[in-house]
Design an enzyme around this catalytic site. Structure first.
Site, PDB file in Angstrom:
ATOM      1  N   ASN A   1      14.352 -27.780 -29.599  1.00  0.00           N
ATOM      2  CA  ASN A   1      12.963 -28.200 -29.781  1.00  0.00           C
ATOM      3  C   ASN A   1      12.859 -28.986 -31.091  1.00  0.00           C
ATOM      4  O   ASN A   1      12.964 -28.403 -32.171  1.00  0.00           O
ATOM      5  CB  ASN A   1      12.074 -26.953 -29.800  1.00  0.00           C
TER       6      ASN A   1
ATOM      7  N   CYS B   1       3.972 -29.950 -32.328  1.00  0.00           N
ATOM      8  CA  CYS B   1       4.776 -30.521 -31.229  1.00  0.00           C
ATOM      9  C   CYS B   1       4.015 -31.559 -30.413  1.00  0.00           C
ATOM     10  O   CYS B   1       4.614 -32.342 -29.688  1.00  0.00           O
ATOM     11  CB  CYS B   1       5.265 -29.410 -30.302  1.00  0.00           C
TER      12      CYS B   1
ATOM     13  N   HIS C   1       7.460 -32.781 -23.754  1.00  0.00           N
ATOM     14  CA  HIS C   1       7.973 -32.153 -24.977  1.00  0.00           C
ATOM     15  C   HIS C   1       9.020 -31.118 -24.570  1.00  0.00           C
ATOM     16  O   HIS C   1       8.824 -30.350 -23.631  1.00  0.00           O
ATOM     17  CB  HIS C   1       6.819 -31.494 -25.729  1.00  0.00           C
TER      18      HIS C   1
HETATM   19  O1  UT7 Z   1       7.200 -26.154 -29.094  1.00  0.00           O
HETATM   20  C1  UT7 Z   1       6.034 -25.448 -29.357  1.00  0.00           C
HETATM   21  C2  UT7 Z   1       5.757 -24.388 -28.409  1.00  0.00           C
HETATM   22  N1  UT7 Z   1       6.766 -23.368 -28.406  1.00  0.00           N
HETATM   23  C3  UT7 Z   1       7.115 -22.890 -27.244  1.00  0.00           C
HETATM   24  O2  UT7 Z   1       6.662 -23.388 -26.243  1.00  0.00           O
HETATM   25  C4  UT7 Z   1       8.018 -21.693 -27.187  1.00  0.00           C
HETATM   26  C5  UT7 Z   1       7.590 -20.815 -26.058  1.00  0.00           C
HETATM   27  N2  UT7 Z   1       8.326 -19.575 -25.938  1.00  0.00           N
HETATM   28  C6  UT7 Z   1       9.614 -19.504 -25.525  1.00  0.00           C
HETATM   29  O3  UT7 Z   1      10.267 -20.504 -25.353  1.00  0.00           O
HETATM   30  C7  UT7 Z   1      10.181 -18.135 -25.220  1.00  0.00           C
HETATM   31  O4  UT7 Z   1       9.141 -17.198 -25.288  1.00  0.00           O
HETATM   32  C8  UT7 Z   1      11.338 -17.710 -26.162  1.00  0.00           C
HETATM   33  C9  UT7 Z   1      12.562 -18.493 -25.846  1.00  0.00           C
HETATM   34  C10 UT7 Z   1      10.917 -17.889 -27.605  1.00  0.00           C
HETATM   35  C11 UT7 Z   1      11.669 -16.234 -25.935  1.00  0.00           C
HETATM   36  O5  UT7 Z   1      12.000 -15.999 -24.571  1.00  0.00           O
HETATM   37  P1  UT7 Z   1      11.317 -14.805 -23.755  1.00  0.00           P
HETATM   38  O6  UT7 Z   1      11.909 -14.818 -22.422  1.00  0.00           O
HETATM   39  O7  UT7 Z   1       9.823 -14.969 -23.874  1.00  0.00           O
HETATM   40  O8  UT7 Z   1      11.831 -13.541 -24.523  1.00  0.00           O
HETATM   41  P2  UT7 Z   1      11.000 -12.425 -25.307  1.00  0.00           P
HETATM   42  O9  UT7 Z   1      10.411 -12.988 -26.560  1.00  0.00           O
HETATM   43  O10 UT7 Z   1      10.078 -11.748 -24.347  1.00  0.00           O
HETATM   44  O11 UT7 Z   1      12.166 -11.432 -25.696  1.00  0.00           O
HETATM   45  C12 UT7 Z   1      12.915 -10.704 -24.711  1.00  0.00           C
HETATM   46  C13 UT7 Z   1      13.994  -9.898 -25.417  1.00  0.00           C
HETATM   47  C14 UT7 Z   1      13.470  -9.085 -26.596  1.00  0.00           C
HETATM   48  O12 UT7 Z   1      14.155  -7.860 -26.621  1.00  0.00           O
HETATM   49  P3  UT7 Z   1      13.443  -6.533 -26.056  1.00  0.00           P
HETATM   50  O13 UT7 Z   1      12.188  -6.366 -26.852  1.00  0.00           O
HETATM   51  O14 UT7 Z   1      13.174  -6.802 -24.608  1.00  0.00           O
HETATM   52  O15 UT7 Z   1      14.473  -5.481 -26.316  1.00  0.00           O
HETATM   53  C15 UT7 Z   1      13.903  -9.917 -27.784  1.00  0.00           C
HETATM   54  O16 UT7 Z   1      14.096  -9.129 -28.943  1.00  0.00           O
HETATM   55  O17 UT7 Z   1      15.010 -10.772 -25.939  1.00  0.00           O
HETATM   56  C16 UT7 Z   1      15.224 -10.474 -27.324  1.00  0.00           C
HETATM   57  N3  UT7 Z   1      15.578 -11.712 -27.992  1.00  0.00           N
HETATM   58  C17 UT7 Z   1      16.848 -12.141 -28.103  1.00  0.00           C
HETATM   59  N4  UT7 Z   1      18.009 -11.660 -27.671  1.00  0.00           N
HETATM   60  C18 UT7 Z   1      19.120 -12.342 -27.930  1.00  0.00           C
HETATM   61  C19 UT7 Z   1      14.760 -12.597 -28.616  1.00  0.00           C
HETATM   62  N5  UT7 Z   1      15.470 -13.614 -29.117  1.00  0.00           N
HETATM   63  C20 UT7 Z   1      16.769 -13.353 -28.818  1.00  0.00           C
HETATM   64  C21 UT7 Z   1      17.979 -14.024 -29.072  1.00  0.00           C
HETATM   65  N6  UT7 Z   1      19.126 -13.498 -28.619  1.00  0.00           N
HETATM   66  N7  UT7 Z   1      18.016 -15.206 -29.748  1.00  0.00           N
END
Ligand code: UT7
Length: 326
Positions: free
Chosen positions: A283, A113, A253
């Site tokens: 993204n 990225c 980005h």
């Molecule tokens: O471009 C290169 C760099 N990349 C980035 O900068 C990405 C950085 N990370 C992010 O943008 C975020 O971490 C995400 C959008 C990927 C995830 O958001 P988050 O607020 O960090 O969520 P999380 O991974 O902590 O997940 C929270 C919950 C989990 O469930 P439990 O374990 O709390 O029951 C996930 O399983 O949300 C669940 N979850 C979803 N639920 C519905 C994860 N993806 C989804 C989804 N729909 N698509």
């Protein structure tokens, strides 16, 4: 003093829009979750016959037109991409042929990225050194082919697209003022594609184990990204004796709206000074900064003498920033 000035920008987004509502039907997710956690509402998906070089050439052509530069006077083409058409030859060589840039040499650059900023920095060095006068820098990705469409934690995030900028040697105050690049290979496993390369070449096993798809530790990446982006923004401003209120626009980005908001808040930059289009494209990795820059330019949000901060974060880990006087 010679500086590298951006004299034209371009972008290409595939026509097909994939909405959150459509994703609701294929993985266990909801429009509400995606919008709240990422800010993304839809993303573009390349047509089956489109590959990264097709998107890259279209964006590059538009940037050359905007600059009024014939392809024959391009010295160098750099394509930043993590999703090349083939492992080799480089996507940049395919773009060179497509554009008819016969005098140019061409290579790809891999910094995920952050790729566009790395490529911009390389082009800047060649131009400042007086080695080359006209460089076409492109960020292009077809991430939809590297995403696991059964993994809801990643498939909702990414989109396809390309953006480009023509950099030309210019004597004066305008152009790239400084670039600041960083890597931390110790955190390589936060975002990676384990299979398909020389460590785990494609096989029935790598396919069955879904190793040819993006793996990401999202929340860990999020935390590191916010800190690194704040630090590199401060580093870039300090190097130019600038304060945040002197910036006309930040072009970051586009990974996640919450990352953009958190960084803006830490820098005390008002929301209207941050270019945002993650809602429409998701993204697009190396393509996201040049796509956002092109939108800002065509939308009249950038004027001569404006100071811009570009910043990115991605796999590697890699991160960086550039300060540009338009
Ligand atoms: O471009 C290169 C760099 N990349 C980035 O900068 C990405 C950085 N990370 C992010 O943008 C975020 O971490 C995400 C959008 C990927 C995830 O958001 P988050 O607020 O960090 O969520 P999380 O991974 O902590 O997940 C929270 C919950 C989990 O469930 P439990 O374990 O709390 O029951 C996930 O399983 O949300 C669940 N979850 C979803 N639920 C519905 C994860 N993806 C989804 C989804 N729909 N698509």
């Amino acid at each position: 003093m010679i500086r590298a000035r951006v004299t034209g920008t371009g972008a290409y987004l595939p026509e097909r829009r994939l909405t959150n509502q459509e994703l609701e039907r294929t993985v266990e997710t909801s429009d509400r979750w995606i919008v709240e956690r990422t800010g993304i509402r839809e993303r573009r998906i390349a047509a089956p016959e489109e590959a990264t070089s097709d998107l890259a050439a279209a964006a590059g052509r538009q940037a050359l037109e905007a600059a009024g530069v014939p392809a024959s006077s391009v010295d160098l083409i750099i394509v930043a991409t993590a999703t090349p058409d083939m492992l080799f030859p480089s996507t940049a060589c395919l773009v060179q042929e497509r554009l008819g840039a016969k005098q140019a040499f061409a290579f790809d650059l891999s910094a995920a990225c952050t790729g566009f900023l790395y490529a911009l920095a390389v082009a800047d060095q060649y131009i400042r050194a007086g080695t080359y006068r006209t460089v076409l820098v492109i960020g292009a990705e077809v991430l939809s082919r590297m995403v696991d469409w059964t993994d809801r934690t990643t498939c909702i995030l990414f989109g396809d697209g390309a953006g480009a900028a023509v950099l030309q040697a210019d004597r004066g105050r305008h152009g790239i003022l400084s670039t600041h690049l960083h890597s931390d290979g110790a955190l390589w496993d936060l975002i990676h594609i384990p299979g398909g390369g020389s460590r785990r070449p494609p096989s029935a096993e790598t396919l069955a184990d879904r190793m040819n798809f993006v793996k990401m530790k999202g929340s860990e990446t999020f935390r590191v990204a916010v800190r690194a982006l704040e630090e590199v923004a401060r580093e870039a401003l300090a190097a130019n004796n600038l304060s945040t209120d002197q910036l006309a626009l930040i072009v970051p980005h586009q990974a996640n709206l919450r990352i953009l908001q958190a960084v803006a808040e830490r820098l005390a930059v008002p929301a209207e000074k941050v270019m945002i289009n993650v809602d429409r494209y998701g993204n697009t990795s190396a393509a996201s900064i040049p796509i956002a820059l092109d939108e800002a330019v065509r939308g009249g949000r950038v004027k001569t003498d404006d100071l811009l901060l570009l910043e990115a974060f991605g796999a590697g880990l890699t991160w960086g920033a550039a300060v540009v006087r338009w």
